[in-house]
Design a protein around this motif. Structure first.
Motif, mmCIF file in Angstrom:
data_model
loop_
_atom_site.group_PDB
_atom_site.id
_atom_site.type_symbol
_atom_site.label_atom_id
_atom_site.label_comp_id
_atom_site.label_asym_id
_atom_site.label_seq_id
_atom_site.Cartn_x
_atom_site.Cartn_y
_atom_site.Cartn_z
ATOM 1 N N ALA A 89 -76.886 -10.266 13.915
ATOM 2 C CA ALA A 89 -76.233 -11.504 14.362
ATOM 3 C C ALA A 89 -75.430 -11.234 15.631
ATOM 4 C CB ALA A 89 -75.329 -12.042 13.269
ATOM 5 N N THR A 90 -75.476 -12.196 16.563
ATOM 6 C CA THR A 90 -74.787 -12.022 17.850
ATOM 7 C C THR A 90 -73.892 -13.192 18.223
ATOM 8 O OG1 THR A 90 -76.724 -12.919 18.995
ATOM 9 C CG2 THR A 90 -76.594 -10.516 18.779
ATOM 10 N N HIS A 91 -73.984 -14.317 17.527
ATOM 11 C CA HIS A 91 -73.199 -15.504 17.866
ATOM 12 C C HIS A 91 -72.323 -15.890 16.682
ATOM 13 C CE1 HIS A 91 -76.369 -15.518 20.860
ATOM 14 N NE2 HIS A 91 -75.695 -16.410 21.576
ATOM 15 N N PHE A 92 -71.020 -16.040 16.928
ATOM 16 C CA PHE A 92 -70.074 -16.240 15.836
ATOM 17 C C PHE A 92 -69.086 -17.356 16.178
ATOM 18 C CE2 PHE A 92 -71.327 -11.802 16.054
ATOM 19 C CZ PHE A 92 -71.762 -11.538 14.760
ATOM 20 N N VAL A 93 -68.818 -18.214 15.184
ATOM 21 C CA VAL A 93 -67.700 -19.154 15.244
ATOM 22 C C VAL A 93 -66.645 -18.610 14.293
ATOM 23 C CG1 VAL A 93 -66.903 -21.494 14.787
ATOM 24 C CG2 VAL A 93 -69.159 -21.123 15.788
ATOM 25 N N LEU A 94 -65.477 -18.285 14.803
ATOM 26 C CA LEU A 94 -64.431 -17.611 14.029
ATOM 27 C C LEU A 94 -63.265 -18.562 13.802
ATOM 28 C CD1 LEU A 94 -63.331 -15.066 12.715
ATOM 29 C CD2 LEU A 94 -62.698 -14.224 14.976
ATOM 30 N N ASP A 95 -63.019 -18.923 12.537
ATOM 31 C CA ASP A 95 -61.930 -19.837 12.184
ATOM 32 C C ASP A 95 -60.987 -19.129 11.226
ATOM 33 O OD1 ASP A 95 -60.426 -21.938 10.705
ATOM 34 O OD2 ASP A 95 -61.611 -23.285 11.957
ATOM 35 N N CYS A 96 -59.844 -18.694 11.726
ATOM 36 C CA CYS A 96 -58.859 -18.002 10.892
ATOM 37 C C CYS A 96 -57.496 -18.107 11.562
ATOM 38 C CB CYS A 96 -59.238 -16.535 10.669
ATOM 39 S SG CYS A 96 -59.310 -15.559 12.187
ATOM 40 N N THR A 97 -56.460 -17.728 10.839
ATOM 41 C CA THR A 97 -55.097 -17.778 11.374
ATOM 42 C C THR A 97 -54.851 -16.591 12.302
ATOM 43 O OG1 THR A 97 -54.216 -16.517 9.496
ATOM 44 C CG2 THR A 97 -54.305 -18.920 9.276
ATOM 45 N N THR A 98 -53.809 -16.703 13.096
ATOM 46 C CA THR A 98 -53.446 -15.591 13.978
ATOM 47 C C THR A 98 -52.870 -14.419 13.197
ATOM 48 O OG1 THR A 98 -51.314 -16.699 14.374
ATOM 49 C CG2 THR A 98 -53.051 -17.018 16.010
ATOM 50 N N ASP A 99 -52.587 -14.614 11.892
ATOM 51 C CA ASP A 99 -52.096 -13.503 11.078
ATOM 52 C C ASP A 99 -53.161 -12.422 10.944
ATOM 53 O OD1 ASP A 99 -49.772 -14.894 10.723
ATOM 54 O OD2 ASP A 99 -50.376 -15.768 8.807
ATOM 55 N N ILE A 100 -54.433 -12.830 10.816
ATOM 56 C CA ILE A 100 -55.505 -11.854 10.607
ATOM 57 C C ILE A 100 -56.442 -11.736 11.797
ATOM 58 C CG2 ILE A 100 -55.425 -12.345 8.133
ATOM 59 C CD1 ILE A 100 -58.213 -13.662 8.493
ATOM 60 N N LEU A 101 -56.348 -12.656 12.756
ATOM 61 C CA LEU A 101 -57.302 -12.651 13.873
ATOM 62 C C LEU A 101 -57.310 -11.330 14.642
ATOM 63 C CD1 LEU A 101 -59.382 -14.085 15.570
ATOM 64 C CD2 LEU A 101 -57.543 -15.260 16.808
ATOM 65 N N THR B 171 -61.666 -20.801 17.121
ATOM 66 C CA THR B 171 -61.162 -22.169 16.992
ATOM 67 C C THR B 171 -59.644 -22.246 16.945
ATOM 68 O OG1 THR B 171 -61.251 -22.111 14.561
ATOM 69 C CG2 THR B 171 -63.249 -22.776 15.720
ATOM 70 N N ASN B 172 -58.966 -21.145 16.740
ATOM 71 C CA ASN B 172 -57.508 -21.173 16.612
ATOM 72 C C ASN B 172 -56.863 -21.542 17.951
ATOM 73 O OD1 ASN B 172 -54.662 -20.193 16.401
ATOM 74 N ND2 ASN B 172 -55.353 -19.568 14.382
ATOM 75 N N LEU B 173 -56.028 -22.567 17.936
ATOM 76 C CA LEU B 173 -55.420 -23.058 19.171
ATOM 77 C C LEU B 173 -54.226 -22.223 19.625
ATOM 78 C CD1 LEU B 173 -55.617 -26.909 18.476
ATOM 79 C CD2 LEU B 173 -57.133 -25.516 19.897
ATOM 80 N N ASP B 174 -53.888 -21.171 18.862
ATOM 81 C CA ASP B 174 -52.854 -20.214 19.279
ATOM 82 C C ASP B 174 -53.482 -18.921 19.781
ATOM 83 O OD1 ASP B 174 -50.691 -21.854 18.683
ATOM 84 O OD2 ASP B 174 -50.713 -21.283 16.582
ATOM 85 N N PHE B 175 -54.752 -18.980 20.121
ATOM 86 C CA PHE B 175 -55.501 -17.808 20.579
ATOM 87 C C PHE B 175 -54.816 -17.136 21.772
ATOM 88 C CE2 PHE B 175 -59.238 -16.465 23.324
ATOM 89 C CZ PHE B 175 -59.434 -15.266 22.668
ATOM 90 N N HIS B 176 -54.186 -17.932 22.638
ATOM 91 C CA HIS B 176 -53.590 -17.400 23.870
ATOM 92 C C HIS B 176 -52.357 -16.544 23.606
ATOM 93 C CE1 HIS B 176 -51.268 -20.997 22.955
ATOM 94 N NE2 HIS B 176 -50.290 -20.499 23.679
ATOM 95 N N THR B 177 -51.761 -16.625 22.412
ATOM 96 C CA THR B 177 -50.534 -15.875 22.137
ATOM 97 C C THR B 177 -50.804 -14.431 21.725
ATOM 98 O OG1 THR B 177 -50.498 -16.542 19.795
ATOM 99 C CG2 THR B 177 -49.428 -18.007 21.374
ATOM 100 N N LEU B 178 -52.067 -14.059 21.524
ATOM 101 C CA LEU B 178 -52.409 -12.722 21.053
ATOM 102 C C LEU B 178 -52.514 -11.734 22.207
ATOM 103 C CD1 LEU B 178 -55.166 -13.602 18.430
ATOM 104 C CD2 LEU B 178 -52.715 -13.357 18.055
ATOM 105 N N GLU B 179 -52.329 -10.449 21.887
ATOM 106 C CA GLU B 179 -52.513 -9.373 22.861
ATOM 107 C C GLU B 179 -54.000 -9.004 22.875
ATOM 108 O OE1 GLU B 179 -52.593 -6.924 25.592
ATOM 109 O OE2 GLU B 179 -50.610 -7.750 25.188
ATOM 110 N N LEU B 180 -54.673 -9.313 23.986
ATOM 111 C CA LEU B 180 -56.130 -9.191 24.051
ATOM 112 C C LEU B 180 -56.598 -8.181 25.098
ATOM 113 C CD1 LEU B 180 -56.826 -13.021 23.942
ATOM 114 C CD2 LEU B 180 -57.073 -11.437 22.028
ATOM 115 N N THR B 181 -55.673 -7.349 25.577
ATOM 116 C CA THR B 181 -56.011 -6.437 26.672
ATOM 117 C C THR B 181 -57.171 -5.511 26.312
ATOM 118 O OG1 THR B 181 -53.707 -6.463 27.396
ATOM 119 C CG2 THR B 181 -55.089 -4.677 28.221
#
Length: 842
Positions: free
Chosen positions: A207-219, A241-251
């Protein structure tokens, strides 16, 4: 970052209330209910957002009234929510904000509807109800439409939906209804406690395409596990789908070339949002620019909700019924509450979460816009806009999706000047009797890495040796020094060494995707063996076992005494020649019982002969008990005598900074290195790092010029050296008196540095990913860490089983059998007494 105390905000509001207490300004009480079940500082930050909005309103000249907040914190308990709502009504609140959990909110809404009290929510809710409610959160069905539009825009046909809990399942369930099963193959999997198992199965399935719906606690952990199992390459595509995606450290994912798409409901660079977020998070002066990227959607929505409510109160006719006597125990209602709600629904207001100008009949927000974002090497980048409208196409994509294969012809046959540093094991001079020339003079991990990339991409290279100075910006000359300066001056093209990717360095140069992930840890001498204690012989058993063992001895002695008295067979005629003596004797007095029990456990026995079935049963159970206990003690004693018990000076950073002075330990890092800078930056938000940095500034001698100097000091004296974990792994393979203390203090990576905007960066990054996936990078690392240059000298004994005291869990069954046997013996003694008495009567 340290969150401020809410008492300051509340005190300021109360002072406003008191200062206007003798004026004609109206003071309206508004209530809020928050839950403490959220992870981290969730409830605390919501309280700050609520009180910050109220403070801004009270300090504004646009309103001729003031708000007095009354905040209640509850758990996930609808009954508690009901009582709290009634308490707020009795205190005279004219509106209630929150709570966030569905069961709690439904209870609050049922009461506010009955009393016509405005109820304002900012939560995801898929079961709208009519009444005195306004929900500022985007309507779930409309949000689902955004997911569908993005999936169709990206051209996905087959994909996997990963969800966390029942709420996320409801969201993706609505999404599933919008697809035709005959045209799309969709797999739905839940993210259970062990994400790795699910992700590994998906990796095996291809599998190569994913829709990920979860809280920022576990993301963050889900993305981390996905990277570990190989689901973070240029083949994979994610929609989060999480609308707080931008608050995570993604470096760490920016250089993976994974296609990660998200949605942004707020503009983190908006000046009004930054100003409000800086107040909510109490950001220090000069750091406000980062506040917008910390603010979560729920906090921004709550801020807007309070502002809109204030506007509605301002526009509504004069509130004649306030204060009112509304209670859960009377029939009074706030008749003007519906008027306020209607005003809120009809406002055209632009706040932190954009324009709010259209609510449906149930009080839900359906007209909104959001940005479509992607994670790229330069960070989060806006690639499209989704805007709800029945007259135009909602989704507009501004980037071009290029499906063509990347062309690497721009790098083939080119010649690069590659800089290395003589830092083991990344770059070293070869030891040879021959006169070596050119690139053949050097060896090491970095040399092998650039050799593999050159063979793969078809370029040529010349190695030059530089010192380990990365370089800093010189304000006087306006240029960088060190390796970065050489890149800018085109003296070199690439830097391949143990160069950490940091934010400051990315401002000056570009990096490839990391070729090695690592973190900062502590190098220190291995702990010495602890001296044996005076009572070392007692170590095989835990204290609780010794205590129960003593109680068992006393208890069995007493039981044996009682059973001996009950059993008729234990009573003897002291004068065998007299058939009917005046009295009988019994050898099982307390003294003899204690002696029998002691002799048994010491494996020595005694001369006491037991005659009755009951007493022999007690003795049998006790012998069984002593057999197992003595065997367990003997076996564990041997382990304790042959195992060294280490006595570490410290086990983590906190113990180091708190006990260093007492134990005479010094600690430091490489001067001006990424590790020292990390400790310096963390000192602003963590007291342990603050102590460490203060110590390093006060003692200049603890900051060394070269990594080798720090390692030597750690091996020879009481000196703890902060350095990268990969280098620690290398050193402890060769210096057997050193080891790594504590886990990783951070996570980062080494990358190949080059000038900004060079066309060959993607080519080198892709090459590194290919080497990682094929296992070649791990093979090179194993060669230089464990095999070459003295590697493998020190056997890792940390995995050997250490002797541990046996506790009640280990020997509980033995006690259980003994107790059961003792009880059975008492029953036998009673039965024997009854039979003996019956025989005498007959």
């Amino acid at each position: 970052m340290k969150m401020p105390s809410n008492s300051a905000s509340l005190v300021s509001v109360l002072l406003v209330y008191l200062s206007f207490g003798y004026c004609h300004t109206n003071v309206f009480k508004i209530g809020a209910i928050f839950e403490d079940v959220k992870s981290g500082d969730g409830a605390l930050v919501l309280k700050e957002a609520f009180t910050t909005a109220i403070s801004d309103i009270n300090n504004s000249e646009d309103y001729d009234f003031k708000f007095l907040p009354i905040i209640e914190i509850i758990g996930d308990n609808p009954y508690e929510a009901m009582n709290t709502t009634c308490t707020l009504l009795e205190k005279g609140v004219m509106a209630i904000f929150g709570p966030s959990l569905e069961d709690n909110s439904n209870v609050v809404q049922s009461i506010t509807d009955a009393k016509e009290i405005p109820h304002i929510e900012v939560r995801w809710d898929d079961h709208p109800q009519n009444g005195t409610i306004v929900n500022i959160h985007p309507y779930p069905d409309v949000l689902t439409r955004t997911y569908l539009d993005i999936i169709e825009a990206w051209g996905w046909r087959d994909f996997v939906i990963l969800y966390e809990n029942n709420e996320s399942l409801q969201r993706v369930g609505e999404l599933l209804k919008m697809f035709n099963p005959s045209k799309h193959r969709i797999v739905v999997r839940q993210l259970k406690d062990e994400f790795r198992t699910v992700l590994k199965e998906l990796w095996r399935s291809g599998a190569t395409h994913f829709v990920l719906d979860c809280t920022t606690d576990i993301l963050p952990e889900v993305l981390n596990k996905a990277q570990q199992v190989g689901l973070m390459t240029n083949r994979e595509h994610y929609i989060i789908t999480n609308l707080d995606f931008h608050t995570l450290e993604l470096t760490r994912y920016r250089y993976s070339e994974t296609n990660i798409t998200g949605m942004l409901f707020v503009d983190p660079d908006d000046k009004r949002l930054i100003k409000a977020a800086a107040k909510i998070y109490n950001m220090e002066e000069g750091m406000e620019f980062a506040a917008g990227w910390k603010l979560r959607l729920e906090e921004a929505l709550l801020y807007d909700a309070v502002k809109m409510f204030a506007m509605a109160v301002k526009e509504a006719p004069q509130l004649k019924e306030y204060p009112f006597d509304v209670s859960c125990h009377n029939n009074q209602m706030f008749s003007e509450g519906t008027t306020i709600i209607n005003y809120m629904k009809n406002f055209d207001y632009t706040g932190l979460t954009g324009r709010i100008n259209k609510f449906d009949n149930e009080g839900f927000r359906k007209n909104f816009a959001l940005d479509v974002i992607e994670l790229m090497e330069g960070g989060i980048t806006k690639v499209g806009v989704w805007n709800y409208s029945s007259h135009v196409q909602p989704l507009t994509i501004t980037r071009i999706v290029n499906e063509s294969t990347e062309d690497f012809s721009d790098i083939r046959n080119r010649t690069f000047i590659v800089a290395i540093t003589l830092t083991q094991p990344y770059g070293m001079e070869k030891e040879s009797t021959e006169n070596l020339q050119g690139n053949d003079r050097y060896e090491g991990f970095a040399v092998d890495l650039i050799q593999e990339l050159a063979a793969m991409r078809g370029f040529n290279y010349t190695i030059v040796v530089k010192d380990g100075k990365v370089g800093k910006f010189n304000n006087a000359t306006g240029k960088y020094t060190g390796l970065i300066g050489d890149l800018h001056d085109r003296k070199i093209d690439l830097v391949v060494t143990d160069l950490t990717i940091t934010y400051e360095r990315e401002e000056a140069v570009d990096f490839t995707s990391p070729f090695m992930m690592l973190g900062i840890s502590i190098l220190y001498q291995k702990p010495t063996k602890a001296p044996p204690g005076f009572f070392s012989f007692a170590d095989p058993f835990a204290f609780e076992v010794w205590r129960l063992l003593v109680l068992a001895c006393v208890g069995v002695s007493f039981v044996l005494f009682v059973v001996g008295r009950i059993s008729s067979s234990e009573w003897e005629n002291p004068y065998p020649c007299i058939e009917e003596p005046e009295y009988l004797v019994n050898q099982l007095d307390l003294r003899n019982c204690a002696w029998f029990v002691t002799g048994s456990i010491m494996q020595q026995g005694s001369e006491i002969e037991l005659k009755s079935v009951a007493t022999r049963m007690v003795a049998g159970m006790w012998w069984f008990f002593t057999l197992l206990m003595v065997s367990s003690y003997t076996a564990n004693l041997a382990a304790f005598l042959t195992t060294e018990s280490p006595d570490p000076h410290f086990n983590n950073l906190r113990e180091l900074v708190n006990n260093a002075e007492e134990k005479g330990i010094k600690y430091g890092a490489k001067l001006d290195g990424a590790t020292a800078n990390f400790i310096r930056d963390k000192a602003d938000t963590d007291k342990d790092y603050a102590k460490a940095w203060e110590f390093m500034k006060k003692h200049d001698d603890v900051l060394v010029n070269e990594t080798k100097d720090g390692v030597d000091r750690a091996a020879k004296e009481k000196y703890a050296f902060f350095m990268e974990s990969s280098s620690i792994e290398y050193e402890i393979q060769r210096r057997c008196n050193l080891n790594q203390v504590n886990g990783l203090l951070d996570e980062k990576g080494y990358g190949i540095a080059m000038r900004k905007n060079e066309s060959y960066r993607n080519s080198l990054s892709t090459g590194i990913l290919i080497l990682q996936n094929s296992g070649k990078l791990e093979e090179i690392k194993r060669t230089w860490w464990e095999q070459r240059k003295g590697g493998g000298q020190c056997l890792d004994k940390s995995s050997e089983a250490e002797a541990t005291s046996l506790n009640l869990v280990n020997v509980g069954g033995v006690f259980g059998v003994t107790i059961a046997g003792t009880i059975l013996a008492l029953l036998m003694a009673m039965l024997e007494t009854v039979l003996h008495a019956g025989k005498k009567i007959s």
